[in-house]
Design a protein around this motif. Structure first.
Motif, PDB file in Angstrom:
ATOM      1  N   ILE A  97       0.841  -1.198   0.000  1.00 43.73           N
ATOM      2  CA  ILE A  97       0.000   0.000   0.000  1.00 43.73           C
ATOM      3  C   ILE A  97       0.877   1.250   0.000  1.00 43.73           C
ATOM      4  O   ILE A  97       0.593   2.224  -0.710  1.00 43.73           O
ATOM      5  N   LYS A  98       1.953   1.215   0.768  1.00 46.57           N
ATOM      6  CA  LYS A  98       2.868   2.359   0.795  1.00 46.57           C
ATOM      7  C   LYS A  98       3.509   2.594  -0.565  1.00 46.57           C
ATOM      8  O   LYS A  98       3.704   3.736  -0.985  1.00 46.57           O
ATOM      9  N   HIS A  99       3.847   1.503  -1.257  1.00 53.39           N
ATOM     10  CA  HIS A  99       4.520   1.639  -2.556  1.00 53.39           C
ATOM     11  C   HIS A  99       3.594   2.179  -3.643  1.00 53.39           C
ATOM     12  O   HIS A  99       4.083   2.632  -4.691  1.00 53.39           O
ATOM     13  N   LEU A 100       2.293   2.135  -3.415  1.00 50.88           N
ATOM     14  CA  LEU A 100       1.387   2.766  -4.376  1.00 50.88           C
ATOM     15  C   LEU A 100       1.569   4.280  -4.381  1.00 50.88           C
ATOM     16  O   LEU A 100       1.289   4.952  -5.374  1.00 50.88           O
ATOM     17  N   ARG A 101       2.000   4.809  -3.237  1.00 50.23           N
ATOM     18  CA  ARG A 101       2.296   6.247  -3.102  1.00 50.23           C
ATOM     19  C   ARG A 101       1.141   7.112  -3.629  1.00 50.23           C
ATOM     20  O   ARG A 101       1.345   8.012  -4.448  1.00 50.23           O
ATOM     21  N   ILE A 102      -0.044   6.821  -3.136  1.00 53.46           N
ATOM     22  CA  ILE A 102      -1.224   7.552  -3.600  1.00 53.46           C
ATOM     23  C   ILE A 102      -1.101   9.066  -3.384  1.00 53.46           C
ATOM     24  O   ILE A 102      -1.448   9.846  -4.283  1.00 53.46           O
ATOM     25  N   PRO A 103      -0.598   9.551  -2.237  1.00 51.25           N
ATOM     26  CA  PRO A 103      -0.450  11.006  -2.078  1.00 51.25           C
ATOM     27  C   PRO A 103       0.480  11.640  -3.110  1.00 51.25           C
ATOM     28  O   PRO A 103       0.380  12.837  -3.386  1.00 51.25           O
ATOM     29  N   PHE A 104       1.373  10.826  -3.692  1.00 50.28           N
ATOM     30  CA  PHE A 104       2.331  11.344  -4.671  1.00 50.28           C
ATOM     31  C   PHE A 104       1.616  11.839  -5.932  1.00 50.28           C
ATOM     32  O   PHE A 104       2.177  12.616  -6.704  1.00 50.28           O
ATOM     33  N   SER A 105       0.364  11.420  -6.130  1.00 46.57           N
ATOM     34  CA  SER A 105      -0.398  11.842  -7.302  1.00 46.57           C
ATOM     35  C   SER A 105      -0.639  13.341  -7.329  1.00 46.57           C
ATOM     36  O   SER A 105      -0.946  13.910  -8.383  1.00 46.57           O
ATOM     37  N   ILE A 106      -0.482  13.997  -6.173  1.00 40.76           N
ATOM     38  CA  ILE A 106      -0.695  15.437  -6.116  1.00 40.76           C
ATOM     39  C   ILE A 106       0.285  16.182  -7.019  1.00 40.76           C
ATOM     40  O   ILE A 106       0.006  17.275  -7.505  1.00 40.76           O
ATOM     41  N   PHE A 107       1.432  15.545  -7.298  1.00 36.11           N
ATOM     42  CA  PHE A 107       2.448  16.206  -8.117  1.00 36.11           C
ATOM     43  C   PHE A 107       2.062  16.268  -9.591  1.00 36.11           C
ATOM     44  O   PHE A 107       2.624  17.064 -10.350  1.00 36.11           O
ATOM     45  N   LEU A 108       1.122  15.419 -10.020  1.00 35.15           N
ATOM     46  CA  LEU A 108       0.622  15.482 -11.396  1.00 35.15           C
ATOM     47  C   LEU A 108      -0.759  16.130 -11.477  1.00 35.15           C
ATOM     48  O   LEU A 108      -1.321  16.250 -12.562  1.00 35.15           O
ATOM     49  N   LEU A 109      -1.266  16.564 -10.339  1.00 32.95           N
ATOM     50  CA  LEU A 109      -2.588  17.192 -10.298  1.00 32.95           C
ATOM     51  C   LEU A 109      -2.649  18.508 -11.082  1.00 32.95           C
ATOM     52  O   LEU A 109      -3.706  18.826 -11.646  1.00 32.95           O
ATOM     53  N   PRO A 110      -1.563  19.312 -11.153  1.00 30.65           N
ATOM     54  CA  PRO A 110      -1.644  20.550 -11.941  1.00 30.65           C
ATOM     55  C   PRO A 110      -2.057  20.323 -13.391  1.00 30.65           C
ATOM     56  O   PRO A 110      -2.749  21.155 -13.980  1.00 30.65           O
ATOM     57  N   ILE A 111      -1.652  19.202 -13.972  1.00 28.66           N
ATOM     58  CA  ILE A 111      -2.005  18.920 -15.364  1.00 28.66           C
ATOM     59  C   ILE A 111      -3.509  18.696 -15.494  1.00 28.66           C
ATOM     60  O   ILE A 111      -4.143  19.146 -16.447  1.00 28.66           O
ATOM     61  N   PHE A 112      -4.082  18.019 -14.512  1.00 32.03           N
ATOM     62  CA  PHE A 112      -5.537  17.821 -14.488  1.00 32.03           C
ATOM     63  C   PHE A 112      -6.253  19.165 -14.380  1.00 32.03           C
ATOM     64  O   PHE A 112      -7.223  19.429 -15.101  1.00 32.03           O
TER      65      PHE A 112
END
Length: 299
Positions: free
Chosen positions: A7-22
């Protein structure tokens, strides 16, 4: 059974770094639909990106710091299947919008797999992996989000009003991506991964990124001026000011002692401040460009 480490390796919070493109795609989408917005957000940020993170972690088996995990736990077999399950869920959600959008999710997922799979492992080819990562996490993702949000066909990717802002997002990624590798030279080298940052060296990485940051700023300045959005340009420059300041402070320390300061803490600091600044700006741009702020002020 799913392990905590997986679960940690999924690094879900890390998705915030690609959120600007969205947010950027959201700001330029002419026909917003609440359900499509929800489906696109969930498919990308809750399932596709974590799937890619987990899959790459499974094959990299990093023992030292990686993006979003200072001390990554040992990889277990269930991570592979968890990553694949997340990928499948992303595709199923994508189908709620259209087959086209689901196919774009599939292409992105497959490209991310060959990035670290030992049979191909794009990661070991410095220039190629730099270009492909920046292109797919930038331009391709922007077009994918735009098509999903607007429910368009894949040919929309080649229309200038989508193509140009998409390429601007790739400029952002091409500028920042080498900096995310600058503290991983030892581990990447031991695996035979000749990443671009490893090829350029620590100081070369900073000089290279500074050039691409300048190109990116010029590109966005042209974009906003061409749309007669001078006020937006000033907001963009104001939001980027802390990022530029942090970058040059970090660079000044690195020039004095590369081994001490080209580390995970500084790299993540750069990543976080960039993410906060860009998310803040593109969220503002969404409200401004869609005239939601004007409507709110009139109520």
């Amino acid at each position: 059974m799913i392990s905590i480490s997986s679960i940690k390796h999924l690094r879900i919070p890390f998705s915030i770094f690609l959120l600007p493109i969205f947010f950027f795609a959201l700001a330029l989408t002419p026909n917003l639909n609440p359900m499509r917005l929800l489906w696109v957000f969930l498919s990308l940020h809750l399932f596709l990106y974590p799937s890619s993170n987990g899959y790459n972690s499974y094959f990299d088996k990093d023992e030292k710091s990686i993006g979003g995990l200072k001390n990554p736990p040992k990889v277990t077999k269930d991570l592979y299947w968890l990553a694949q399950a997340f990928f499948l869920i992303a595709l199923i959600i994508g189908l709620q919008i259209s087959v086209t959008y689901a196919l774009l999710l599939l292409i992105y997922g497959l490209v991310s797999m060959v990035y670290s799979h030992p049979a191909i492992r794009l990661k070991k080819y410095g220039w190629l992996s730099w270009f492909i990562t920046g292109f797919f996490q930038g331009h391709f993702t922007f077009c994918m989000a735009y098509i999903g949000l607007s429910d368009l066909d894949w040919m929309a990717m080649f229309r200038p009003h989508i193509l140009i802002p998409g390429l601007l997002t790739s400029l952002m990624l091409w500028a920042s991506y080498p900096l995310t590798q600058v503290y991983q030279h030892e581990e990447d080298g031991s695996r035979g991964d000749r990443t671009l940052s490893l090829k350029l060296g620590v100081l070369g990485t900073f000089l290279f990124s500074s050039l691409w940051f300048l190109i990116t700023a010029a590109g966005f300045a042209w974009f906003f001026m061409d749309r007669n959005q001078e006020a937006v340009l000033w907001v963009y420059l104001a939001c980027m000011a802390p990022v530029v300041l942090f970058f040059f402070v970090w660079f000044s320390f690195v020039r004095k002692d590369p081994e001490k300061y080209a580390n995970y803490t500084w790299a993540m600091g750069m990543t976080w401040i960039s993410a906060l600044a860009l998310n803040g700006f593109f969220l503002y741009y969404f409200f401004e460009n869609t005239q939601i702020l004007q409507v709110i002020n009139q109520v």
